[in-house]
Design a protein around this motif. Structure first.
Motif: not given
Length: 221
Positions: A127-132
């Protein structure tokens, strides 16, 4: 417990049939994470040519890394042999786009976390990577870089070109003076619509032609 008993117990527990559902669940989770990474890579790819083989590699990398993690965590004998086997492997494929390394490490870490049974960590990290990726994608599209190649006659169009670029950030890359005219190459970061900038440049008196080439820093000689 002696070393012999420890190894024997590890071998028996490693091939215990009761671990099969757990291993199957981890592999399915790794496959799901790999498919998610594939979709994100395809959706936000901003390069020149989309590599479907590389995208499929991301899915396989996640599953295979999960398999390696399961083998290492469940059997000490296999883990020792696998460490020795992997230490002699050398990968010499050059990664042209540095951003591809981000997806490679994402796929590898997703396989490791799912193989270790840390499903919540895998989902949270994804989820963090998709946000980045979404943030970087929108930040890059805020101003696209182009190389404008112009041919014009005389000296007057040079000043008009600077005014026509307006508030767009630009830098002159080359200026070639010939008997029949001048060739000017300018790198332009277009905040406006690229077609509008092209129309303004083409409407300048003395400009013969304008060529706009999108540039994203991924062209290699």
């Amino acid at each position: 417990m002696s070393v012999k008993d420890f190894i024997k117990k590890s071998v028996l527990e490693g091939f215990s049939p009761y671990n099969v559902p757990q291993m199957a669940g981890a592999l399915l989770a790794a496959l799901a994470m790999g498919v998610l990474i594939y979709w994100v890579y395809q959706r936000f790819y901003a390069g020149v040519i989309f590599s479907r083989s590389f995208a499929m590699t991301l899915v396989g990398m996640s599953v295979l890394t999960c398999m390696v993690t399961l083998a290492i965590s469940s059997n000490v004998v296999i883990s020792l042999g696998m460490v020795g086997a992997l230490s002699i492997v050398r990968f010499r494929t050059a990664v042209k786009d540095p951003l591809d390394l981000l997806y490679l490490f994402w796929s590898i870490t997703a396989g490791i976390t799912t193989g270790a049974g840390m499903y919540l960590l895998a989902v949270a990290a994804s989820a963090v990577m998709i946000g980045v990726v979404v943030f970087l994608s929108r930040w890059q599209t805020a101003g696209r870089s182009y190389v404008a190649v112009l041919h014009y006659q005389g000296e007057k169009p040079g000043d008009e070109i600077v005014r026509a670029l307006g508030r767009n950030k630009f830098a002159v890359k080359s200026k070639t003076l010939r008997a029949e005219g001048t060739e000017l190459a300018v790198e332009v970061c277009c905040r406006d619509n690229a077609s509008e900038v092209t129309d303004r440049l083409r409407s300048i008196e003395g400009v013969e032609d304008v060529t706009m080439i999108q540039y994203n820093g991924e062209y290699h000689g």
